[in-house]
Motif scaffolding. Structure first.
Motif, mmCIF file in Angstrom:
data_model
loop_
_atom_site.group_PDB
_atom_site.id
_atom_site.type_symbol
_atom_site.label_atom_id
_atom_site.label_comp_id
_atom_site.label_asym_id
_atom_site.label_seq_id
_atom_site.Cartn_x
_atom_site.Cartn_y
_atom_site.Cartn_z
ATOM 1 N N SER A 240 17.288 -0.572 4.579
ATOM 2 C CA SER A 240 17.162 0.711 3.898
ATOM 3 C C SER A 240 16.319 0.603 2.641
ATOM 4 C CB SER A 240 18.555 1.249 3.529
ATOM 5 O OG SER A 240 19.334 1.461 4.685
ATOM 6 N N PHE A 241 15.495 1.620 2.427
ATOM 7 C CA PHE A 241 14.726 1.804 1.195
ATOM 8 C C PHE A 241 13.668 0.735 0.960
ATOM 9 C CE2 PHE A 241 19.092 3.419 0.404
ATOM 10 C CZ PHE A 241 18.782 4.769 0.515
ATOM 11 N N VAL A 242 13.311 -0.025 1.987
ATOM 12 C CA VAL A 242 12.220 -0.997 1.860
ATOM 13 C C VAL A 242 10.926 -0.388 2.377
ATOM 14 C CG1 VAL A 242 11.340 -3.230 2.638
ATOM 15 C CG2 VAL A 242 13.730 -2.998 1.964
ATOM 16 N N PHE A 243 10.991 0.320 3.496
ATOM 17 C CA PHE A 243 9.828 0.938 4.129
ATOM 18 C C PHE A 243 8.767 -0.124 4.428
ATOM 19 C CE2 PHE A 243 11.707 3.894 1.000
ATOM 20 C CZ PHE A 243 12.358 4.705 1.900
ATOM 21 N N VAL B 175 3.290 20.534 0.649
ATOM 22 C CA VAL B 175 3.466 19.391 -0.242
ATOM 23 C C VAL B 175 4.923 19.314 -0.639
ATOM 24 C CG1 VAL B 175 2.824 18.349 -2.433
ATOM 25 C CG2 VAL B 175 1.133 19.636 -1.119
ATOM 26 N N GLU B 176 5.570 18.211 -0.330
ATOM 27 C CA GLU B 176 6.949 17.994 -0.724
ATOM 28 C C GLU B 176 7.263 16.527 -0.597
ATOM 29 O OE1 GLU B 176 8.577 19.395 3.668
ATOM 30 O OE2 GLU B 176 9.370 20.277 1.865
ATOM 31 N N THR B 177 8.300 16.109 -1.266
ATOM 32 C CA THR B 177 8.672 14.704 -1.192
ATOM 33 C C THR B 177 9.391 14.429 0.103
ATOM 34 O OG1 THR B 177 10.836 15.042 -2.197
ATOM 35 C CG2 THR B 177 8.972 14.696 -3.695
ATOM 36 N N GLY B 178 9.470 13.118 0.466
ATOM 37 C CA GLY B 178 10.177 12.759 1.686
ATOM 38 C C GLY B 178 11.631 13.194 1.637
ATOM 39 N N ALA B 179 12.276 13.045 0.450
ATOM 40 C CA ALA B 179 13.680 13.417 0.335
ATOM 41 C C ALA B 179 13.859 14.916 0.531
ATOM 42 C CB ALA B 179 14.227 12.989 -1.031
ATOM 43 N N SER C 177 7.715 5.832 1.189
ATOM 44 C CA SER C 177 8.793 6.356 2.030
ATOM 45 C C SER C 177 8.320 7.447 2.969
ATOM 46 C CB SER C 177 9.914 6.904 1.127
ATOM 47 O OG SER C 177 9.417 7.936 0.289
ATOM 48 N N ALA C 178 7.289 8.194 2.594
ATOM 49 C CA ALA C 178 6.792 9.275 3.438
ATOM 50 C C ALA C 178 5.659 8.830 4.354
ATOM 51 C CB ALA C 178 6.318 10.436 2.561
ATOM 52 N N GLU C 179 5.380 7.531 4.395
ATOM 53 C CA GLU C 179 4.206 7.047 5.116
ATOM 54 C C GLU C 179 4.534 6.214 6.346
ATOM 55 O OE1 GLU C 179 1.193 6.632 1.325
ATOM 56 O OE2 GLU C 179 2.577 4.997 1.713
ATOM 57 N N THR C 180 5.809 5.980 6.606
ATOM 58 C CA THR C 180 6.178 5.070 7.691
ATOM 59 C C THR C 180 5.678 5.555 9.051
ATOM 60 O OG1 THR C 180 8.326 6.181 7.873
ATOM 61 C CG2 THR C 180 8.221 4.226 6.484
ATOM 62 N N CYS D 11 0.878 -1.172 0.000
ATOM 63 C CA CYS D 11 0.000 0.000 0.000
ATOM 64 C C CYS D 11 0.912 1.216 0.000
ATOM 65 C CB CYS D 11 -0.936 0.005 1.206
ATOM 66 S SG CYS D 11 -2.051 1.435 1.240
ATOM 67 N N ARG D 12 1.326 1.611 -1.178
ATOM 68 C CA ARG D 12 2.334 2.662 -1.285
ATOM 69 C C ARG D 12 1.735 3.946 -1.863
ATOM 70 N NH1 ARG D 12 7.776 0.652 -3.942
ATOM 71 N NH2 ARG D 12 6.458 -0.104 -5.644
ATOM 72 N N ASN D 13 2.057 5.052 -1.180
ATOM 73 C CA ASN D 13 1.718 6.388 -1.665
ATOM 74 C C ASN D 13 0.217 6.622 -1.790
ATOM 75 O OD1 ASN D 13 4.543 6.920 -1.978
ATOM 76 N ND2 ASN D 13 4.484 5.723 -3.866
ATOM 77 N N LEU D 14 -0.546 6.002 -0.896
ATOM 78 C CA LEU D 14 -1.951 6.323 -0.723
ATOM 79 C C LEU D 14 -2.174 7.018 0.611
ATOM 80 C CD1 LEU D 14 -4.998 6.169 -1.338
ATOM 81 C CD2 LEU D 14 -4.993 3.902 -0.255
#
Length: 443
Positions: free
Chosen positions: A260-263, A327-331, A243-246, A210-213
């Motif tokens: 790393s990078f699995v979230f 609004v911005e990306t996690g990075a 990545s921004a939802e953890t 369930c990514r980016n919802l």
């Protein structure tokens, strides 16, 4: 047509949040106004009030509006590392003895199908027969599901996919690259509203993507969805989020994964007494530092055995610093938050001291308070790890270093420190893994 800037869409926004969980405060009022304006033009209605009446009475119009608000963005093997981890997770299940029923995987939302098909290719490339697993894929957009079932894709869907992978799994057609039928048949698509349909999907999922919802949902909707997922998953099942939802994932139900990078998260066998994800991350991080060493020995041992690190919880919108854009990306968020505050904390906390001098309560408190203000500061996690190490709190120090590396994967200082501490703690294999990471960074 009514000027979209003059539309009052507040009641439509409330309906949208109730229907789909989508927050207009996150996607932006202009997005909803633009969508409503387009539907007013198509339906010939004059204002948002009459349009709301139509919306409440017409399932078809509800679908039409949602299609305009939701913009799917996906491609095959997006971010790659989660699929690498799925392979390892399934291999571990095989080694432990697969359940009697087929493996069950869920991609929700699945958009135009690239993600669930990537899961299918991952499992088939492992040598698993198609009858050993079932992949369900759900999306609210009818157009996306239609495209997913057709399984013909243009170049936009193949960012980061090698020519060899294309040749192995796709056939060239005048319309684009068509997925091989054997792969298509392993995925079962459904056009449905995730907020309302999960009770009908069955249970015992081994993997859920369930990514980016979650980043677009109201807070209550996010928690409802995650709790619903938890009820459908086997103990130890894998959940992958964006990545921004953890920070939205409740630690009482899910155990974070140290990679790393699995979230990713594992479904806990029993609900934990850990605070929910809304609790500030610094509180969970420093719990071991403030409790009795005797009373927490067993807890630290269990934490090390599970190999989990709670993900930063302050990615939740209401905990963001006021200066941060909406609004911005996690990075981008991590870069902005790391810049000046990181240097300030390092300077403030970096007083000269003897390597044998124990950390003071004031110094620990300063680090915790800084993490409350700025949970994305890798320098603060590094400093806190140093203080905990001086207090012989090795497990807690390793946890801090893991968090530092989550935010700054290429920190040589953090890698060198975690190599030494894991070796000291007898975690030889983990120490070797970190040594490999550090070696890849060295010239």
């Amino acid at each position: 047509m009514t000027n979209k800037s003059t539309l009052d869409c507040s009641e439509i926004a409330a309906w949208l949040a109730d229907f789909s969980g989508i927050s207009t405060g996150i996607i932006g009022n202009h997005t909803l106004q633009r969508a409503v304006s387009q539907r007013l033009e198509v339906t010939g209605l004059d204002d948002s009030v009459t349009y709301l009446d139509l919306l409440l009475s017409s399932p078809q119009e509800q679908q039409n509006l949602v299609e305009l608000v939701v913009v799917p963005e996906t491609w095959f093997f997006r971010d790659r590392q989660p699929f690498v981890h799925v392979r390892a997770h399934i291999n571990a299940l095989i080694a432990a003895g697969l359940p009697s029923q087929p493996l069950r995987l869920l991609s929700a939302p699945c958009a135009s199908g690239e993600e669930p098909y990537s899961l299918a290719m991952t499992l088939l490339n492992m040598g698993l027969p198609a009858d050993c697993f079932r992949i369900d894929a759900i999306d609210i957009c009818r157009q996306s599901i239609r495209k997913a079932r057709q399984a013909v894709y243009g170049k936009h869907s193949f960012r980061g996919v090698s020519e060899a992978e294309k040749g192995q799994n796709f056939q060239v057609t005048p319309q684009g690259l068509a997925l091989n039928p054997a792969i298509r048949q392993t995925v079962h698509f459904q056009c449905a509203n995730l907020m309302r349909c999960l009770a009908e999907t069955g249970s015992n999922y081994d993997v859920i993507f369930c990514r980016n919802l979650l980043i677009y949902l109201e807070e209550a909707a996010s928690q409802h969805l995650l709790e619903s997922f938890a009820s459908l998953m086997r103990p130890g099942a894998l959940l992958i989020v964006g990545s921004a939802e953890t920070g939205k994932v409740p630690s009482s139900l899910f155990q974070p994964i140290r990679e790393s990078f699995v979230f990713g998260f594992l479904r806990r066998a029993e609900p934990s007494s850990l605070p929910p994800a809304a609790t500030n991350s610094a509180t969970a991080l420093t719990a071991a530092a403030t409790a009795s060493p005797v009373g927490n020995a067993a807890a630290r041992s269990r934490s090390a055995a599970r190999g989990g690190v709670a993900a930063p919880a302050s990615q939740r919108r209401h905990e963001r610093p006021a200066r941060q854009p909406a609004v911005e990306t996690g990075a981008e968020r991590r870069r902005a938050l790391r810049a000046a505050p990181a240097n300030a904390v390092a300077s403030k906390a970096g007083r000269a001291r003897s390597s044998s001098e124990p950390a003071t309560g004031q110094e620990l408190d300063e680090c915790r308070q800084e993490l409350e203000r700025n949970p994305y500061c890798d320098a603060t996690y590094l400093r806190l790890a140093q203080l905990l190490e001086l207090g012989n709190q090795t497990d807690a120090a390793i946890d801090c270093l893991q968090r530092c590396l989550y935010l700054q994967p290429n920190s040589r200082q953090a890698l060198a420190a975690v190599i030494a501490l894991t070796k000291q703690a007898g975690q030889i294999e983990r120490s070797r893994q970190f040594q490999g990471r550090l070696a890849r960074l060295l010239p």
